[in-house]
Design an enzyme around this catalytic site. Sequence first.
Site, PDB file in Angstrom:
ATOM      1  N   ARG A 121     -33.678  21.646 -29.284  1.00  0.00           N
ATOM      2  CA  ARG A 121     -34.436  20.951 -30.330  1.00  0.00           C
ATOM      3  C   ARG A 121     -35.708  21.677 -30.749  1.00  0.00           C
ATOM      4  O   ARG A 121     -36.335  21.309 -31.730  1.00  0.00           O
ATOM      5  CB  ARG A 121     -34.761  19.518 -29.860  1.00  0.00           C
ATOM      6  CG  ARG A 121     -33.556  18.598 -29.941  1.00  0.00           C
ATOM      7  CD  ARG A 121     -33.885  17.226 -29.406  1.00  0.00           C
ATOM      8  NE  ARG A 121     -33.891  17.212 -27.943  1.00  0.00           N
ATOM      9  CZ  ARG A 121     -34.465  16.260 -27.209  1.00  0.00           C
ATOM     10  NH1 ARG A 121     -35.117  15.275 -27.805  1.00  0.00           N
ATOM     11  NH2 ARG A 121     -34.420  16.306 -25.892  1.00  0.00           N
ATOM     12  N   ASN A 134     -39.814  18.707 -25.837  1.00  0.00           N
ATOM     13  CA  ASN A 134     -38.445  18.958 -26.280  1.00  0.00           C
ATOM     14  C   ASN A 134     -38.348  19.480 -27.700  1.00  0.00           C
ATOM     15  O   ASN A 134     -37.359  20.100 -28.056  1.00  0.00           O
ATOM     16  CB  ASN A 134     -37.608  17.686 -26.123  1.00  0.00           C
ATOM     17  CG  ASN A 134     -37.479  17.307 -24.653  1.00  0.00           C
ATOM     18  OD1 ASN A 134     -36.926  18.067 -23.865  1.00  0.00           O
ATOM     19  ND2 ASN A 134     -38.047  16.175 -24.277  1.00  0.00           N
TER      20      ASN A 134
HETATM   21  C1  UD1 Z   1     -34.337  15.484 -16.724  1.00  0.00           C
HETATM   22  C2  UD1 Z   1     -33.955  14.428 -15.676  1.00  0.00           C
HETATM   23  C3  UD1 Z   1     -34.483  13.086 -16.147  1.00  0.00           C
HETATM   24  C4  UD1 Z   1     -35.979  13.161 -16.339  1.00  0.00           C
HETATM   25  C5  UD1 Z   1     -36.336  14.287 -17.298  1.00  0.00           C
HETATM   26  C6  UD1 Z   1     -37.830  14.472 -17.322  1.00  0.00           C
HETATM   27  C7  UD1 Z   1     -31.839  15.183 -14.758  1.00  0.00           C
HETATM   28  C8  UD1 Z   1     -30.378  14.962 -14.694  1.00  0.00           C
HETATM   29  N1  UD1 Z   1     -32.523  14.383 -15.555  1.00  0.00           N
HETATM   30  O1  UD1 Z   1     -33.673  15.130 -17.909  1.00  0.00           O
HETATM   31  O2  UD1 Z   1     -34.166  12.086 -15.200  1.00  0.00           O
HETATM   32  O3  UD1 Z   1     -36.474  11.925 -16.843  1.00  0.00           O
HETATM   33  O4  UD1 Z   1     -35.742  15.529 -16.870  1.00  0.00           O
HETATM   34  O5  UD1 Z   1     -38.193  15.402 -18.311  1.00  0.00           O
HETATM   35  O6  UD1 Z   1     -32.353  16.045 -14.081  1.00  0.00           O
HETATM   36  N2  UD1 Z   1     -32.302  23.063 -16.601  1.00  0.00           N
HETATM   37  C9  UD1 Z   1     -31.794  24.181 -15.987  1.00  0.00           C
HETATM   38  N3  UD1 Z   1     -30.460  24.287 -15.808  1.00  0.00           N
HETATM   39  C10 UD1 Z   1     -29.600  23.318 -16.193  1.00  0.00           C
HETATM   40  C11 UD1 Z   1     -30.137  22.171 -16.822  1.00  0.00           C
HETATM   41  C12 UD1 Z   1     -31.485  22.068 -17.000  1.00  0.00           C
HETATM   42  O7  UD1 Z   1     -32.523  25.092 -15.611  1.00  0.00           O
HETATM   43  O8  UD1 Z   1     -28.392  23.488 -15.998  1.00  0.00           O
HETATM   44  C13 UD1 Z   1     -33.748  22.966 -16.784  1.00  0.00           C
HETATM   45  C14 UD1 Z   1     -34.182  22.869 -18.216  1.00  0.00           C
HETATM   46  O9  UD1 Z   1     -34.466  24.130 -18.741  1.00  0.00           O
HETATM   47  C15 UD1 Z   1     -35.444  22.000 -18.125  1.00  0.00           C
HETATM   48  C16 UD1 Z   1     -35.195  21.135 -16.913  1.00  0.00           C
HETATM   49  O10 UD1 Z   1     -34.168  21.767 -16.175  1.00  0.00           O
HETATM   50  O11 UD1 Z   1     -36.596  22.773 -17.899  1.00  0.00           O
HETATM   51  C17 UD1 Z   1     -34.776  19.741 -17.277  1.00  0.00           C
HETATM   52  O12 UD1 Z   1     -33.577  19.807 -18.019  1.00  0.00           O
HETATM   53  P1  UD1 Z   1     -33.297  18.892 -19.262  1.00  0.00           P
HETATM   54  O13 UD1 Z   1     -31.964  19.176 -19.782  1.00  0.00           O
HETATM   55  O14 UD1 Z   1     -34.433  18.939 -20.198  1.00  0.00           O
HETATM   56  O15 UD1 Z   1     -33.239  17.475 -18.521  1.00  0.00           O
HETATM   57  P2  UD1 Z   1     -33.502  16.093 -19.191  1.00  0.00           P
HETATM   58  O16 UD1 Z   1     -32.303  15.671 -19.908  1.00  0.00           O
HETATM   59  O17 UD1 Z   1     -34.782  16.118 -19.934  1.00  0.00           O
HETATM   60 CA    CA Z   2     -36.285  17.615 -20.796  1.00  0.00          CA
END
Ligand code: UD1
Ligand code: CA
Length: 510
Positions: free
Chosen positions: A19, A234
């Site tokens: 986003r 985001n």
């Molecule tokens: C996540 C949490 C959610 C919380 C929120 C807070 C989970 C499942 N959910 O959701 O409960 O309220 O953060 O902001 O964890 N990332 C990786 N590898 C991956 C996926 C994500 O490195 O495979 C990193 C992303 O770059 C990011 C962070 O992990 O920095 C969080 O990932 P994101 O997809 O933004 O999680 P949310 O859906 O926001």
């Molecule tokens: Ca996030």
Amino acid sequence: MPQPHLRTVVVLAAGEGKRMKSTLPKVLHPLLGRTLLGHVLSAAAPLAADRTVVVVGHGADQVRAHLTEVAPDATPVLQAEQLGTGHAVRIALDAVPDGAGTVVVINGDVPLLRPETVGALVTAHEEAGAAATVLAAEVPEPTGLGRIVRDADGRLEQIVEERDADATQRAIREINAGIYAFDAVRLREALGKLSTDNDQGEEYLTDVFGLLRSAGEPVAVHVAVDHVETLGCNDRVELATLRRLLRDRVNEAWMRTGVSLLDPATTWIDVTVALDRDAVIDQNTQLCGGTVVGTGALIGPDVTLIDTVVGPGASVVRSHAVGAEVGAGATVGPYAYLRPAARLAEKAKVGTFVEVKNSQIGAGSKVPHLTYVGDATIGEQSNIGAASVFVNYDGVNKHRTVIGSHARTGADNMFVAPVEVGDGAYTAAGSVIVDDVPPGAMGVARARQRNIEGWVVKRRAGTAAAEAAQRARDAQGASEVTGAASDSEAMHGATETVGGASGTGDTATE
Ligand code: UD1
Ligand code: CA
């Protein structure tokens, strides 16, 4: 022997940040002096972790390059496919040796997180001997975030993602901030049991809490005092909101240490900047990077300083400076441009529409108006006349100009480098100085003026100019006849100019 109690920090930074709609990976977007990732790393820095792992994926090369700059001790670990936050932590731990201790996991996109808050979370976690502790916050707008689901006794039951939540769970306003402390051994075990049975088909780190709880392990919630710290980023609208919030935090801290900010709403100070007490920052001012402002200095209005050091009592008004040094009591602007390695000594002056690059301007020396100073050394107490150019570039190489101390160069000079003007030397207005001027000499380098008497009256007859000239000549004739004194001599030494050496009739501005 007890196993050493290690602390490992894992920062999750592999996501794309769709986003943001950017070619730059989300965690590399800048926010008042650091990237989002840089802010998170500095919030974790006081933990003095034994190792820091950063999970990289999207834009891995860029993120790795950034890490070598800002956190060379951190280990980047590649998560080639983003299969979820649980998967990311699993990969991170695979890259470090087994062992007991605490694993602190931080989402890479929560830049307002304070070191104190991370510290409090880890302390609470370790003191309670919990298997896992999540940082939570009560927020006004929980949409999109994981919810903290508690049991009848108020204990954490599970963390549910919004897309997997039912209506009752969605109504919860206590959210998962994406910052956790885990017991290393129990975390590794639980990560091995994660399923992908959820709306996104990902391995959720948050499921670790439900798993540990079901296994009878102690899990805990640490509630953040200020929910603002837990705000994620985001998209660019959120980024702008975070920037304003961080600005207010930084500005308040400076005001409390004794710096005056005349208009905090338009003052943007990077977290990396240092200000001394009694500095005064006027409106519309940006202080960036490694900028340092000394005590009693006046900055603004309308100033941008990047990596610039301003000494005590100096003033910088409506100007732009990059990589410059402004000495104590020196004055800059309005409308000056200081470029890298512009160095103004004590009480030097760079005035209006003046550009300075890679040059030293000695103590008390002045470059007051409309001048380019490039690759020059100017001694002390010298004055550079208005509208001069230090001609430093021959199209292939750059050359230096040296002006001595107590020198006075005329207005509209070109100093064609390499060239030197000695101590106490003068140069005539309008000169193109290509040869050195010895100490104390007057350098004159221009054609002599020639007046063609009566030219306009003769060659532009009938014009207003010719008529005006004729009237003036008539009047002059009359005054000569009556013997009235001419004040043309007084006119010559008009204010703001000083006469040049007698015989040249030159003037230099001051
Ligand atoms: C996540 C949490 C959610 C919380 C929120 C807070 C989970 C499942 N959910 O959701 O409960 O309220 O953060 O902001 O964890 N990332 C990786 N590898 C991956 C996926 C994500 O490195 O495979 C990193 C992303 O770059 C990011 C962070 O992990 O920095 C969080 O990932 P994101 O997809 O933004 O999680 P949310 O859906 O926001
Ligand atoms: Ca996030």
